[in-house]
Design a protein around this motif. Structure first.
Motif, mmCIF file in Angstrom:
data_model
loop_
_atom_site.group_PDB
_atom_site.id
_atom_site.type_symbol
_atom_site.label_atom_id
_atom_site.label_comp_id
_atom_site.label_asym_id
_atom_site.label_seq_id
_atom_site.Cartn_x
_atom_site.Cartn_y
_atom_site.Cartn_z
ATOM 1 N N VAL A 170 -1.592 1.545 9.299
ATOM 2 C CA VAL A 170 -3.206 1.748 9.104
ATOM 3 C C VAL A 170 -3.587 0.101 9.296
ATOM 4 O O VAL A 170 -3.498 -0.672 8.459
ATOM 5 C CB VAL A 170 -3.453 2.008 7.539
ATOM 6 C CG1 VAL A 170 -4.763 1.984 7.197
ATOM 7 C CG2 VAL A 170 -2.760 3.427 7.275
ATOM 8 N N VAL A 181 5.414 -5.999 0.875
ATOM 9 C CA VAL A 181 6.389 -4.905 1.324
ATOM 10 C C VAL A 181 5.664 -4.058 2.242
ATOM 11 O O VAL A 181 4.495 -3.474 1.814
ATOM 12 C CB VAL A 181 6.776 -4.028 -0.048
ATOM 13 C CG1 VAL A 181 8.034 -3.099 0.436
ATOM 14 C CG2 VAL A 181 7.025 -4.999 -1.058
ATOM 15 N N SER A 182 6.001 -4.101 3.415
ATOM 16 C CA SER A 182 5.670 -3.162 4.452
ATOM 17 C C SER A 182 6.573 -2.672 5.388
ATOM 18 O O SER A 182 7.436 -3.316 6.012
ATOM 19 C CB SER A 182 4.522 -3.861 5.186
ATOM 20 O OG SER A 182 3.996 -3.228 6.264
ATOM 21 N N GLN A 183 6.621 -1.276 5.549
ATOM 22 C CA GLN A 183 7.554 -0.849 6.598
ATOM 23 C C GLN A 183 7.160 -1.309 7.882
ATOM 24 O O GLN A 183 7.998 -1.797 8.718
ATOM 25 C CB GLN A 183 7.369 0.892 6.530
ATOM 26 C CG GLN A 183 8.397 1.525 7.441
ATOM 27 C CD GLN A 183 8.099 1.615 8.781
ATOM 28 O OE1 GLN A 183 9.186 1.184 9.843
ATOM 29 N NE2 GLN A 183 6.759 1.891 9.306
ATOM 30 N N SER A 184 5.765 -1.075 8.237
ATOM 31 C CA SER A 184 5.614 -1.396 9.573
ATOM 32 C C SER A 184 5.311 -2.697 9.875
ATOM 33 O O SER A 184 5.571 -3.413 11.098
ATOM 34 C CB SER A 184 3.973 -0.623 9.864
ATOM 35 O OG SER A 184 3.190 -1.188 9.192
ATOM 36 N N GLY A 185 4.979 -3.615 8.832
ATOM 37 C CA GLY A 185 4.635 -5.192 9.084
ATOM 38 C C GLY A 185 3.282 -5.407 9.645
ATOM 39 O O GLY A 185 2.833 -6.322 10.226
ATOM 40 N N LEU A 215 2.274 11.613 -4.079
ATOM 41 C CA LEU A 215 1.886 11.239 -2.869
ATOM 42 C C LEU A 215 2.481 12.127 -1.578
ATOM 43 O O LEU A 215 1.821 12.442 -0.714
ATOM 44 C CB LEU A 215 2.172 9.735 -2.494
ATOM 45 C CG LEU A 215 1.679 8.994 -1.205
ATOM 46 C CD1 LEU A 215 -0.015 9.373 -0.919
ATOM 47 C CD2 LEU A 215 1.935 7.856 -1.032
ATOM 48 N N LYS A 216 3.734 12.288 -1.452
ATOM 49 C CA LYS A 216 4.288 13.011 -0.526
ATOM 50 C C LYS A 216 3.543 14.410 -0.263
ATOM 51 O O LYS A 216 3.457 14.888 0.859
ATOM 52 C CB LYS A 216 5.994 13.174 -0.759
ATOM 53 C CG LYS A 216 6.639 12.063 -0.216
ATOM 54 C CD LYS A 216 7.033 11.719 1.116
ATOM 55 C CE LYS A 216 6.201 10.751 1.697
ATOM 56 N NZ LYS A 216 6.403 9.341 1.158
ATOM 57 N N GLN A 218 13.517 -0.228 1.125
ATOM 58 C CA GLN A 218 12.467 -1.140 0.349
ATOM 59 C C GLN A 218 13.118 -1.355 -0.927
ATOM 60 O O GLN A 218 13.025 -2.398 -1.448
ATOM 61 C CB GLN A 218 11.207 -0.577 0.473
ATOM 62 C CG GLN A 218 10.291 -0.800 1.696
ATOM 63 C CD GLN A 218 9.188 0.037 1.743
ATOM 64 O OE1 GLN A 218 8.844 1.032 1.118
ATOM 65 N NE2 GLN A 218 8.226 -0.202 2.804
ATOM 66 N N THR A 266 3.303 4.184 -0.174
ATOM 67 C CA THR A 266 4.527 4.249 -0.499
ATOM 68 C C THR A 266 5.293 3.037 -0.878
ATOM 69 O O THR A 266 5.998 2.910 -1.836
ATOM 70 C CB THR A 266 5.557 4.975 0.495
ATOM 71 O OG1 THR A 266 5.160 6.599 0.411
ATOM 72 C CG2 THR A 266 6.811 5.053 0.317
ATOM 73 N N ALA A 267 4.636 2.229 0.011
ATOM 74 C CA ALA A 267 5.507 0.721 -0.395
ATOM 75 C C ALA A 267 5.068 0.096 -1.773
ATOM 76 O O ALA A 267 5.639 -0.652 -2.296
ATOM 77 C CB ALA A 267 5.041 -0.407 0.801
ATOM 78 N N THR A 297 0.279 -3.315 8.483
ATOM 79 C CA THR A 297 -0.917 -2.694 7.666
ATOM 80 C C THR A 297 -1.842 -4.114 7.192
ATOM 81 O O THR A 297 -1.366 -4.883 6.670
ATOM 82 C CB THR A 297 -0.120 -2.394 6.124
ATOM 83 O OG1 THR A 297 0.893 -1.307 6.398
ATOM 84 C CG2 THR A 297 -1.188 -1.823 5.286
ATOM 85 N N GLU A 320 -0.176 14.136 1.088
ATOM 86 C CA GLU A 320 -0.123 13.831 2.701
ATOM 87 C C GLU A 320 0.583 15.147 3.537
ATOM 88 O O GLU A 320 -0.055 15.179 4.639
ATOM 89 C CB GLU A 320 0.414 12.725 3.029
ATOM 90 C CG GLU A 320 1.815 12.062 2.751
ATOM 91 C CD GLU A 320 2.081 10.802 3.341
ATOM 92 O OE1 GLU A 320 3.230 10.212 2.860
ATOM 93 O OE2 GLU A 320 1.475 10.246 4.183
ATOM 94 N N CYS A 347 1.018 -1.286 -0.009
ATOM 95 C CA CYS A 347 0.045 0.093 0.174
ATOM 96 C C CYS A 347 0.728 1.181 -0.064
ATOM 97 O O CYS A 347 1.881 1.028 0.495
ATOM 98 C CB CYS A 347 -0.631 0.315 1.443
ATOM 99 S SG CYS A 347 -1.886 -1.233 1.668
ATOM 100 N N ALA A 383 4.946 10.245 6.946
ATOM 101 C CA ALA A 383 5.397 10.263 5.691
ATOM 102 C C ALA A 383 6.664 9.323 5.559
ATOM 103 O O ALA A 383 7.677 9.698 6.443
ATOM 104 C CB ALA A 383 5.691 11.481 5.140
ATOM 105 N N SER A 384 6.629 8.404 4.818
ATOM 106 C CA SER A 384 7.726 7.444 4.635
ATOM 107 C C SER A 384 8.847 7.901 3.760
ATOM 108 O O SER A 384 8.501 8.618 2.856
ATOM 109 C CB SER A 384 7.215 5.987 3.887
ATOM 110 O OG SER A 384 8.015 5.038 4.047
#
Ligand code: M6R
Length: 369
Positions: free
Chosen positions: A366, A103-107, A241-242, A164, A59-60, A109, A245, A57, A156-157
Motif C-alpha cells: 500500500v 516492521v514491513s514486509q514490502s518495505g 484480519l485474514k 517478523q 499484519t505487521a 508501505t 481480507e 500496519c 495475504a501475509s
C-alpha cells in the motif's frame, strides 16, 4: 511457479518452517551471543535506549503487538506499538533515546515510511524489520534486520508474519543481551526454542485436514469471532484480519478479558468463535480465565473452535472443534497458533469461491496514505 500448489498463499503457508529457520540462521554463536550484524546501531546507543516504539500496519502491526510482550518481559524497557497511520498525527514523544522499529514486509508501505521519517526528524534511531532487500523503508532507516521469508506473492501475509515475529524476538533478546537483562544461557535457550518452533509449525501443517473441513462447513456463515489473551490476543486479531481480507466475512478479534465489557452481546446460537488458549503450564491464571470464557460463550450458543496446546485437557469438554498446537514457551505460542488460522481463512475463501491470492480491493503493498 506455485510449486504444485493451487495458490501462492498455500505455497507460502507451507514454506513457513523454512522461512522461520532461515530467519534464525547464523544469529547466535557458540557462546550464546547474538550477532545481528545488519543491526548497525552501536551497543553503547542500544544501552541508552529508554523506550521502544514499534510502528507498522495490518499484519505487521500484529507482529508488533506480540513483540511488545517479549520486549517488555525480556528487557524491562517500555515498549509502545502504534499503527503507523496514526503515529505522526498525534505528536508522539520521541527523541534520541527512543528506538523506533518499523516492521514491513514490502518495505514500501507509505504510512510506515512516513512514520519512520517523522521519528528520524525527532532524533530517534530507526530499525527496520523488512523482507525486501533494498526497499525504501530499510534504505531510510539507521539499521535493518532482514527477515528471510523469500518473496511473498499472495496479498495475504503469512510467512512474512512468522518471520517478523522471529525478527522481533531476536531484537528483544539482543536488547536484553546488550543491557544485561538476559544471560547468554538464556539467550541460547530462547534461540533453541525459536528453532524448535520451526518444527512445531511443520507439525501443525501436517494436521490441518480437520481445519479445512471445518472451514468448508462454515462457508455460509456471516460472522466469525476470535478471542485471545496475552500474546493470543494479537493472534486473534490476525485470524480475524485474514478472514476479512480473504473470505470477505465479518470477523472480529477481541481480548477475551473484554468479553463482558460488550462483545459477549454478539454471541448467539451457532456463531463460530475461535478461541486461542494460552498454555496451562505453570498453573497459568490466564488459562483458567479463558476456559471460563469458553464455558460462558458456549452456554450462550456459540460454536467453539478451540486452539489449545497438546496435552491441555481442561478445554476438551467445551470445544466443539479442537485444534491442537505443539507446546512452546508461552511467549512463542503465536508462531504455531497463527498457522491454523491462516489455513482456516484460505480454505474458507476457496469454499466461498473467492480469489485467494488477489482478494478484492486490496494490493500487496500500500504505497499511498
Ligand atoms: O508490506 P507491509 O508489511 O508494510 O504491509 C502491511 C500491510 O499492508 C499488510 O500486512 C496487510 O495487512 C496484509 N494484506 C495482511 O495480510
Amino acid at each position: 511457479e506455485k510449486g504444485g500448489y493451487d495458490y501462492f498463499m498455500l505455497k507460502e503457508i507451507a514454506e513457513q518452517p523454512k522461512a522461520v529457520a532461515d530467519t534464525l540462521l547464523g544469529r547466535v554463536d557458540d557462546a550464546g551471543r547474538l550477532s545481528l550484524d545488519e543491526l548497525r546501531i552501536p551497543p553503547e546507543e542500544v544501552r541508552e535506549v529508554d523506550k521502544v516504539v514499534i510502528v507498522a500496519c495490518g499484519t505487521a502491526f500484529h507482529a508488533g503487538m506480540i513483540a511488545k510482550y517479549a520486549v517488555e518481559h525480556w528487557t524491562r524497557v517500555p515498549c509502545e506499538v502504534e499503527l503507523a497511520s496514526e503515529f505522526r498525527y498525534r505528536d508522539p514523544i520521541l527523541g534520541p533515546r527512543a528506538l523506533v522499529i518499523a516492521v514491513s514486509q514490502s518495505g514500501e508501505t507509505m504510512d510506515t515510511l512516513m512514520a519512520l521519517r517523522h521519528a528520524r526528524e525527532q532524533g530517534s534511531k530507526v530499525l527496520a524489520i523488512c523482507n525486501t532487500n533494498g526497499a525504501t523503508i530499510p534504505r531510510e532507516s539507521d539499521a535493518v534486520l532482514y527477515t528471510h521469508a523469500g518473496p511473498e506473492v499472495a496479498v495475504a501475509s503469512t510467512k512474512a508474519f512468522l518471520t517478523q515475529l522471529v525478527a522481533c524476538y531476536l531484537v528483544a533478546l539482543y536488547l536484553g543481551q546488550v543491557r544485561g537483562t538476559r544471560s547468554s544461557d538464556d539467550i541460547r535457550e530462547q534461540v533453541r526454542e525459536l528453532s524448535r518452533s520451526a518444527d512445531g509449525v511443520e507439525r501443525v501443517l501436517s494436521t490441518m485436514e480437520p481445519v479445512r473441513e471445518l472451514a468448508r462447513s462454515l462457508a455460509s456463515h456471516d460472522t466469525v469471532l476470535f478471542l485471545g489473551r496475552h500474546v493470543g490476543y494479537p493472534v486473534a486479531l490476525e485470524g480475524a484480519l485474514k478472514l476479512k481480507e480473504l473470505a470477505y466475512m465479518h470477523a472480529e478479534g477481541f481480548a477475551a478479558g473484554e468479553l463482558k465489557h460488550g462483545p459477549i452481546a454478539l454471541i448467539e446460537e451457532g456463531v463460530p468463535v475461535v478461541v486461542v488458549v494460552p498454555s496451562p503450564r505453570g498453573g497459568s491464571v490466564l488459562h483458567d480465565k479463558i476456559v471460563s470464557n469458553i464455558q460462558e460463550i458456549r452456554a450462550r450458543g456459540a460454536r467453539t473452535v478451540v486452539v489449545a496446546e497438546e496435552g491441555d485437557e481442561a478445554v476438551v469438554p467445551y470445544a466443539d472443534h479442537l485444534i491442537r498446537v505443539p507446546v512452546t514457551p508461552p511467549l512463542l505460542q503465536p508462531l504455531v497458533a497463527t498457522v491454523p488460522l491462516q489455513v482456516f481463512a484460505c480454505e474458507l475463501a476457496t469454499a466461498r469461491g473467492n480469489e485467494v491470492d488477489q482478494p478484492r480491493n486490496l494490493a500487496k503493498s500500500v504505497t499511498v496514505e
